[in-house]
Design an enzyme around this catalytic site. Structure first.
Site, PDB file in Angstrom:
ATOM      1  N   ASP A   1     -17.659   1.731 -51.444  1.00  0.00           N
ATOM      2  CA  ASP A   1     -18.048   0.825 -50.361  1.00  0.00           C
ATOM      3  C   ASP A   1     -19.288   1.373 -49.650  1.00  0.00           C
ATOM      4  O   ASP A   1     -19.241   1.718 -48.489  1.00  0.00           O
ATOM      5  CB  ASP A   1     -16.857   0.726 -49.391  1.00  0.00           C
ATOM      6  CG  ASP A   1     -17.104  -0.232 -48.247  1.00  0.00           C
ATOM      7  OD1 ASP A   1     -17.813  -1.223 -48.462  1.00  0.00           O
ATOM      8  OD2 ASP A   1     -16.585   0.016 -47.147  1.00  0.00           O
TER       9      ASP A   1
ATOM     10  N   ASP B   1     -22.616  -7.567 -44.021  1.00  0.00           N
ATOM     11  CA  ASP B   1     -22.080  -6.288 -43.540  1.00  0.00           C
ATOM     12  C   ASP B   1     -22.629  -5.149 -44.405  1.00  0.00           C
ATOM     13  O   ASP B   1     -22.087  -4.856 -45.461  1.00  0.00           O
ATOM     14  CB  ASP B   1     -20.544  -6.306 -43.596  1.00  0.00           C
ATOM     15  CG  ASP B   1     -19.951  -4.995 -43.103  1.00  0.00           C
ATOM     16  OD1 ASP B   1     -20.674  -4.212 -42.455  1.00  0.00           O
ATOM     17  OD2 ASP B   1     -18.753  -4.734 -43.368  1.00  0.00           O
TER      18      ASP B   1
ATOM     19  N   HIS C   1     -17.376 -10.817 -45.793  1.00  0.00           N
ATOM     20  CA  HIS C   1     -18.425  -9.844 -45.482  1.00  0.00           C
ATOM     21  C   HIS C   1     -19.191  -9.668 -46.780  1.00  0.00           C
ATOM     22  O   HIS C   1     -18.630  -9.155 -47.757  1.00  0.00           O
ATOM     23  CB  HIS C   1     -17.831  -8.493 -45.067  1.00  0.00           C
ATOM     24  CG  HIS C   1     -17.553  -8.396 -43.607  1.00  0.00           C
ATOM     25  ND1 HIS C   1     -17.042  -7.261 -43.022  1.00  0.00           N
ATOM     26  CD2 HIS C   1     -17.745  -9.293 -42.600  1.00  0.00           C
ATOM     27  CE1 HIS C   1     -16.920  -7.471 -41.713  1.00  0.00           C
ATOM     28  NE2 HIS C   1     -17.323  -8.690 -41.437  1.00  0.00           N
TER      29      HIS C   1
ATOM     30  N   GLU D   1      -9.317  -8.011 -42.174  1.00  0.00           N
ATOM     31  CA  GLU D   1     -10.112  -7.510 -43.306  1.00  0.00           C
ATOM     32  C   GLU D   1      -9.369  -6.377 -44.009  1.00  0.00           C
ATOM     33  O   GLU D   1      -8.952  -5.408 -43.379  1.00  0.00           O
ATOM     34  CB  GLU D   1     -11.479  -7.004 -42.792  1.00  0.00           C
ATOM     35  CG  GLU D   1     -12.378  -6.437 -43.880  1.00  0.00           C
ATOM     36  CD  GLU D   1     -13.731  -5.929 -43.355  1.00  0.00           C
ATOM     37  OE1 GLU D   1     -13.871  -5.759 -42.123  1.00  0.00           O
ATOM     38  OE2 GLU D   1     -14.631  -5.693 -44.180  1.00  0.00           O
TER      39      GLU D   1
ATOM     40  N   TRP E   1     -10.600  -5.013 -38.345  1.00  0.00           N
ATOM     41  CA  TRP E   1     -10.628  -4.021 -39.423  1.00  0.00           C
ATOM     42  C   TRP E   1     -10.411  -2.652 -38.811  1.00  0.00           C
ATOM     43  O   TRP E   1     -11.014  -2.320 -37.792  1.00  0.00           O
ATOM     44  CB  TRP E   1     -11.975  -4.032 -40.173  1.00  0.00           C
ATOM     45  CG  TRP E   1     -12.047  -2.838 -41.098  1.00  0.00           C
ATOM     46  CD1 TRP E   1     -11.402  -2.692 -42.281  1.00  0.00           C
ATOM     47  CD2 TRP E   1     -12.746  -1.603 -40.846  1.00  0.00           C
ATOM     48  NE1 TRP E   1     -11.659  -1.443 -42.795  1.00  0.00           N
ATOM     49  CE2 TRP E   1     -12.476  -0.757 -41.950  1.00  0.00           C
ATOM     50  CE3 TRP E   1     -13.565  -1.131 -39.818  1.00  0.00           C
ATOM     51  CZ2 TRP E   1     -12.994   0.532 -42.048  1.00  0.00           C
ATOM     52  CZ3 TRP E   1     -14.077   0.151 -39.899  1.00  0.00           C
ATOM     53  CH2 TRP E   1     -13.804   0.977 -41.022  1.00  0.00           C
TER      54      TRP E   1
ATOM     55  N   LYS F   1      -9.024  -3.311 -47.120  1.00  0.00           N
ATOM     56  CA  LYS F   1      -9.890  -2.291 -47.699  1.00  0.00           C
ATOM     57  C   LYS F   1      -9.121  -1.450 -48.705  1.00  0.00           C
ATOM     58  O   LYS F   1      -7.915  -1.283 -48.568  1.00  0.00           O
ATOM     59  CB  LYS F   1     -10.458  -1.407 -46.586  1.00  0.00           C
ATOM     60  CG  LYS F   1     -11.480  -0.403 -47.071  1.00  0.00           C
ATOM     61  CD  LYS F   1     -12.422   0.020 -45.969  1.00  0.00           C
ATOM     62  CE  LYS F   1     -13.353   1.107 -46.478  1.00  0.00           C
ATOM     63  NZ  LYS F   1     -14.432   1.408 -45.544  1.00  0.00           N
TER      64      LYS F   1
ATOM     65  N   ASP G   1     -22.113   0.019 -48.826  1.00  0.00           N
ATOM     66  CA  ASP G   1     -22.826  -0.864 -47.894  1.00  0.00           C
ATOM     67  C   ASP G   1     -24.340  -0.815 -48.053  1.00  0.00           C
ATOM     68  O   ASP G   1     -25.076  -0.691 -47.065  1.00  0.00           O
ATOM     69  CB  ASP G   1     -22.406  -0.576 -46.448  1.00  0.00           C
ATOM     70  CG  ASP G   1     -20.987  -1.068 -46.169  1.00  0.00           C
ATOM     71  OD1 ASP G   1     -20.767  -2.274 -46.225  1.00  0.00           O
ATOM     72  OD2 ASP G   1     -20.095  -0.229 -45.925  1.00  0.00           O
TER      73      ASP G   1
ATOM     74  N   HIS H   1     -14.785  -3.804 -50.802  1.00  0.00           N
ATOM     75  CA  HIS H   1     -13.455  -3.275 -50.519  1.00  0.00           C
ATOM     76  C   HIS H   1     -12.442  -3.463 -51.635  1.00  0.00           C
ATOM     77  O   HIS H   1     -11.238  -3.531 -51.376  1.00  0.00           O
ATOM     78  CB  HIS H   1     -12.913  -3.894 -49.224  1.00  0.00           C
ATOM     79  CG  HIS H   1     -13.656  -3.436 -48.009  1.00  0.00           C
ATOM     80  ND1 HIS H   1     -13.233  -3.684 -46.732  1.00  0.00           N
ATOM     81  CD2 HIS H   1     -14.801  -2.717 -47.882  1.00  0.00           C
ATOM     82  CE1 HIS H   1     -14.083  -3.162 -45.865  1.00  0.00           C
ATOM     83  NE2 HIS H   1     -15.053  -2.579 -46.546  1.00  0.00           N
TER      84      HIS H   1
HETATM   85  C1  RNT Z   1     -15.821  -1.145 -43.113  1.00  0.00           C
HETATM   86  C2  RNT Z   1     -15.709  -2.618 -42.943  1.00  0.00           C
HETATM   87  C3  RNT Z   1     -16.119  -3.143 -41.606  1.00  0.00           C
HETATM   88  C4  RNT Z   1     -17.349  -2.466 -41.037  1.00  0.00           C
HETATM   89  C5  RNT Z   1     -17.946  -3.152 -39.828  1.00  0.00           C
HETATM   90  C6  RNT Z   1     -18.880  -2.262 -39.109  1.00  0.00           C
HETATM   91  O1  RNT Z   1     -15.575  -0.730 -44.379  1.00  0.00           O
HETATM   92  O2  RNT Z   1     -16.438  -3.263 -43.939  1.00  0.00           O
HETATM   93  O3  RNT Z   1     -16.266  -4.511 -41.674  1.00  0.00           O
HETATM   94  O4  RNT Z   1     -18.337  -2.316 -41.989  1.00  0.00           O
HETATM   95  O5  RNT Z   1     -16.953  -3.657 -39.043  1.00  0.00           O
HETATM   96 ZN    ZN Z   2     -16.748  -5.331 -43.782  1.00  0.00          ZN
END
Ligand code: RNT
Ligand code: ZN
Length: 418
Positions: free
Chosen positions: A292, A325, A284, A222, A181, A224, A294, A260
């Site tokens: 996003d 994640d 994730h 990955e 990513w 986004k 988290d 994402h």
């Molecule tokens: C970021 C991605 C990625 C990170 C990690 C730390 O938007 O989700 O996966 O969160 O790699």
């Molecule tokens: Zn991620």
């Protein structure tokens, strides 16, 4: 209600409760090391901000500052979560000998030896991630940079990470997913959208030309939608990443992070879509709030729906690689880790306790009225009693039995980290 009574309620609906618990004990779920220190790692100046469009917010006491502190915190987490955790490391968590340091393009398996020992002692597998952010060589682009020197540096980082992933898979005798990513993108309207994508594509090709056994090391790509400071354009968009994975099925798999996508899109629905084509996918699991963000994973509707799709699409038979994640610095970080991990376990257990075959039959016979009633009634079954029993059988505390331990750890250990 007791476990035995709760079990009878499920059995009346054709659910094998014992089998559900036994299955869940064997499902690997990756525990992300980066919740413990706000994604800082050990290879760069910790006072420098996170880059790449991600952000931790909050300043709760007790951030882990060293490998020892992070490992101690992870041990606390491991003592409080049921199931079959495996570790998930970022390259920035390399552990150097005193006076030694290696830049990301020069990382070697030996820089992860202490992590291998940590995993071996605890019987854990380990996943891995190259770290394409929070580093002076982000210009701000990495794998898609027009600067050949920058791009080469990051390709070499990716290749080094394949070698480290080979080492982790070999040493721990377990599959190692290696997730690519990058936060590459632009804050404002770009003049060239294709160029960075073509370079990103070539860079991933070059990384994946490093030898690895695809049965053991699983590179992931990955996607986004956008990040902070990169609002207008993301190089590794959904279409780019999915198309890359689809065109390179023999050497990588797609990874979906449920933070994402556009807010009305759901990853639960995308799981069967991708599994209609890909033998394996990776996830994730996170919790986006408006973006996003988290946040800590909750036992909420979308997490439950994701778990249901994993279970009923055969994801537990190795087709879906599951990782967490998220990173929250505003509350006790160990508690955040434990809460999110337990919630994903709850969602998976709840999915395994769903009479999937009966419900599918109702759908196939177009008995939608009954399907709705049955699905709604499942929601008030005595799930908590089965969950508590599952925790006990894993030798881990049930709900109501672990938070005091977090507070004790905070008082004894975390407060001293000034
Ligand atoms: C970021 C991605 C990625 C990170 C990690 C730390 O938007 O989700 O996966 O969160 O790699
Ligand atoms: Zn991620």
């Amino acid at each position: 209600m007791s476990y035995e009574e709760a079990k009878k309620r499920y059995e009346a609906l054709n659910v094998n409760v014992e089998a559900a618990m036994e299955t869940l004990k064997t499902v690997p779920v990756s525990l992300h090391c980066w919740q413990g220190d706000d994604v800082r790692g050990f290879d760069t100046d910790p006072s420098k901000p996170l880059t790449g469009g991600i952000q931790t917010t909050g300043n709760y006491l007790g951030r882990a500052r060293t490998p020892e502190e992070l490992m101690a915190d992870i041990d606390k987490v491991l003592s409080l979560i049921p199931g079959k955790p495996k570790m998930n490391l970022h390259a920035s968590y390399a552990i150097f000998e005193k006076g030694e340091w290696a830049d990301r393009d020069k990382l070697e398996p030996r820089h992860f030896k202490k992590w291998v020992e940590f995993c071996k002692e605890r019987g854990l597998g380990c996943d891995f991630n190259p770290t394409f952010f929070s580093h002076p060589k982000c210009d701000p682009l990495t794998l898609s940079s027009p600067n050949e020197e920058t791009r080469k540096f990051w390709i070499e980082h990716g290749r080094a990470c394949i070698r480290i992933s080979n080492y982790l898979a070999e040493e721990l005798n377990d599959i190692c997913t290696m997730n690519i990513w990058t936060g590459d993108g632009f804050k404002d309207v770009p003049a060239d959208r294709m160029g960075p994508r073509m370079r990103y594509r070539e860079s991933i090709d070059e990384i994946l030309s490093e030898p690895y056994d695809f049965a053991k090391v699983k590179p992931c790509v990955e996607s986004k939608v956008f990040g902070i400071g990169v609002e207008a354009y993301t190089v590794g968009s959904a279409e780019f990443s999915l198309a890359y994975a689809a065109m390179n099925r023999e050497k990588c798999i797609p990874l979906m992070d449920n933070g994402h996508y556009h807010p009305t899109e759901v990853v639960s629905d995308k799981i069967p879509a991708l599994l209609s084509f890909f033998p394996e996918i990776a996830l994730h699991v996170t919790r986006p709030i408006r973006w996003d963000s988290d946040h800590v994973v909750l036992f909420d509707d979308e997490t439950k729906e994701i778990a249901k799709e994993i279970v009923r699409c055969g994801g537990l038979e190795g087709r879906v690689h599951i990782a967490l994640d998220y990173f929250d610095a505003s509350i006790n970080r160990v508690s955040a880790w434990v809460t999110g991990y337990r919630n994903l376990q709850k969602a998976l257990l709840s999915a395994l306790l769903t009479p999937a075959a009966d419900l599918k039959k109702l759908q196939d016979e177009s008995r939608f009225t009954e399907l709705m009633v049955r699905q709604e009634e499942l929601k008030t079954l005595p799930f908590g009693d089965i969950w508590d029993e599952y925790c006990r059988r894993c030798g881990k505390p049930a709900d109501g039995e672990w938070f005091a331990q977090i507070m004790e750890y905070e008082k004894k250990v975390l407060v001293n980290r000034k």
